[in-house]
Design an enzyme around this catalytic site. Sequence first.
Site, PDB file in Angstrom:
ATOM      1  CB  VAL A  45      -2.139 -51.216  80.391  1.00  0.00           C
ATOM      2  CG1 VAL A  45      -2.094 -50.900  78.903  1.00  0.00           C
ATOM      3  CG2 VAL A  45      -1.919 -49.937  81.197  1.00  0.00           C
ATOM      4  CE  LYS A  58      -2.301 -45.586  82.739  1.00  0.00           C
ATOM      5  NZ  LYS A  58      -1.188 -44.634  82.578  1.00  0.00           N
ATOM      6  CG  ASP A 163       6.028 -41.173  86.103  1.00  0.00           C
ATOM      7  OD1 ASP A 163       7.104 -41.361  86.729  1.00  0.00           O
ATOM      8  OD2 ASP A 163       5.124 -42.027  86.055  1.00  0.00           O
ATOM      9  CG  ASP A 180       2.376 -43.654  82.842  1.00  0.00           C
ATOM     10  OD1 ASP A 180       1.286 -43.158  83.173  1.00  0.00           O
ATOM     11  OD2 ASP A 180       3.056 -44.366  83.595  1.00  0.00           O
TER      12      ASP A 180
HETATM   13  N1  LIG Z   1      -0.315 -46.898  73.928  1.00  0.00           N
HETATM   14  C1  LIG Z   1       0.415 -47.942  74.284  1.00  0.00           C
HETATM   15  N2  LIG Z   1       0.943 -48.774  73.346  1.00  0.00           N
HETATM   16  C2  LIG Z   1       1.682 -49.844  73.716  1.00  0.00           C
HETATM   17  N3  LIG Z   1       1.943 -50.192  74.999  1.00  0.00           N
HETATM   18  C3  LIG Z   1       1.434 -49.402  75.980  1.00  0.00           C
HETATM   19  C4  LIG Z   1       0.659 -48.245  75.671  1.00  0.00           C
HETATM   20  N4  LIG Z   1       0.291 -47.667  76.830  1.00  0.00           N
HETATM   21  C5  LIG Z   1       0.814 -48.425  77.812  1.00  0.00           C
HETATM   22  N5  LIG Z   1       1.518 -49.473  77.318  1.00  0.00           N
HETATM   23  C6  LIG Z   1       2.209 -50.518  78.100  1.00  0.00           C
HETATM   24  O1  LIG Z   1       1.594 -50.640  79.358  1.00  0.00           O
HETATM   25  C7  LIG Z   1       2.497 -50.316  80.406  1.00  0.00           C
HETATM   26  C8  LIG Z   1       1.803 -49.504  81.487  1.00  0.00           C
HETATM   27  O2  LIG Z   1       1.285 -48.307  80.943  1.00  0.00           O
HETATM   28  P1  LIG Z   1       1.481 -46.918  81.672  1.00  0.00           P
HETATM   29  O3  LIG Z   1       2.923 -46.626  81.823  1.00  0.00           O
HETATM   30  O4  LIG Z   1       0.631 -45.920  80.966  1.00  0.00           O
HETATM   31  O5  LIG Z   1       0.809 -47.210  83.062  1.00  0.00           O
HETATM   32  P2  LIG Z   1       1.403 -47.328  84.530  1.00  0.00           P
HETATM   33  O6  LIG Z   1       2.870 -47.151  84.577  1.00  0.00           O
HETATM   34  O7  LIG Z   1       0.779 -48.494  85.147  1.00  0.00           O
HETATM   35  O8  LIG Z   1       0.782 -46.032  85.007  1.00  0.00           O
HETATM   36  P3  LIG Z   1       0.242 -45.485  86.353  1.00  0.00           P
HETATM   37  O9  LIG Z   1       1.475 -45.166  87.148  1.00  0.00           O
HETATM   38  O10 LIG Z   1      -0.509 -44.289  85.864  1.00  0.00           O
HETATM   39  O11 LIG Z   1      -0.620 -46.574  86.928  1.00  0.00           O
HETATM   40  C9  LIG Z   1       3.633 -49.561  79.730  1.00  0.00           C
HETATM   41  O12 LIG Z   1       4.828 -49.755  80.417  1.00  0.00           O
HETATM   42  C10 LIG Z   1       3.666 -50.181  78.350  1.00  0.00           C
HETATM   43  O13 LIG Z   1       4.393 -51.381  78.377  1.00  0.00           O
HETATM   44 MG   LIG Z   2       4.225 -46.185  83.339  1.00  0.00          MG
END
Ligand SMILES: Nc1ncnc2c1ncn2[C@@H]1O[C@H](COP(=O)(O)OP(=O)(O)OP(=O)(O)O)[C@@H](O)[C@H]1O
Ligand SMILES: [Mg+2]
Length: 228
Positions: A45, A58, A163, A180
């Site tokens: 991200v 993302k 989740d 997420d």
């Molecule tokens: N729209 C947003 N605005 C601010 N911060 C965000 C946003 N989207 C994601 N983040 C930050 O990025 C981090 C990772 O994003 P997200 O939880 O969507 O992905 P992930 O947990 O890596 O997901 P996946 O399991 O699908 O790979 C979040 O914990 C948050 O800190």
């Molecule tokens: Mg996440």
Amino acid sequence: MSKNKFIAYENVFDEATLRGLFKLSGQGYFEEIEGPISTGKESNVFTVKYKDEKRVAKIYRTSANFKKMYDYMKSDPRFAGVKGTKLTIIYAWAKKEFRNLLKAREGGVLAPTPLAVHQNILIMEYFDAPLLQNLSPKKPKEFYERLIKEVIKLFKVGLVHADLSEFNILNLKEKPVLIDFSHALDARYPNVQRLLKRDMENLVRYFNKFGLKLDEETEFERVWTHRK
Ligand SMILES: Nc1ncnc2c1ncn2[C@@H]1O[C@H](COP(=O)(O)OP(=O)(O)OP(=O)(O)O)[C@@H](O)[C@H]1O
Ligand SMILES: [Mg+2]
């Protein structure tokens, strides 16, 4: 985004992802990549610049565990037809998160507005807010009540997050922002009751640490009672 901007990311992304980013920036969704916010299991991200604002990109890794994604998607009526190569499945996964966010926003849920999806790249609204995990609520009871309202709104538009925990909720000045949505699924999914139960158990476990006395079954029912 100039070609030079790409050079810094040449070793971070594969060719197809770089071309995808170039396309999205060419279409005006962002001007440049600022930097990483998080490296997750399946995605990276980043914040990106758009005029004076930040947005979020993302990017699902093309080395992600697509078999797990496939297993997850095949029971969702919206994606029942998805099959084929690894990339097709990863791209469908990104599209699924985009559609889930769109639906959530249509239902008035406080969540990032999705702006574009292309291949494995999702562009969405950025919230300048820490994870609930990193910033506990000042008034846990009030925060929880706001949160369950969001979960109910989501359920009423036919989605279960699947989740949900303090790791996928932002604390925006004491308001819960859900993020997420890649696992979120249609409420017609056969296992939806079990998944909603798990979501509610996670929330109850987290909030009871602050002295609340929430009961898992009761909190689950508060949402489930809205099923159509
Ligand atoms: N729209 C947003 N605005 C601010 N911060 C965000 C946003 N989207 C994601 N983040 C930050 O990025 C981090 C990772 O994003 P997200 O939880 O969507 O992905 P992930 O947990 O890596 O997901 P996946 O399991 O699908 O790979 C979040 O914990 C948050 O800190
Ligand atoms: Mg996440």
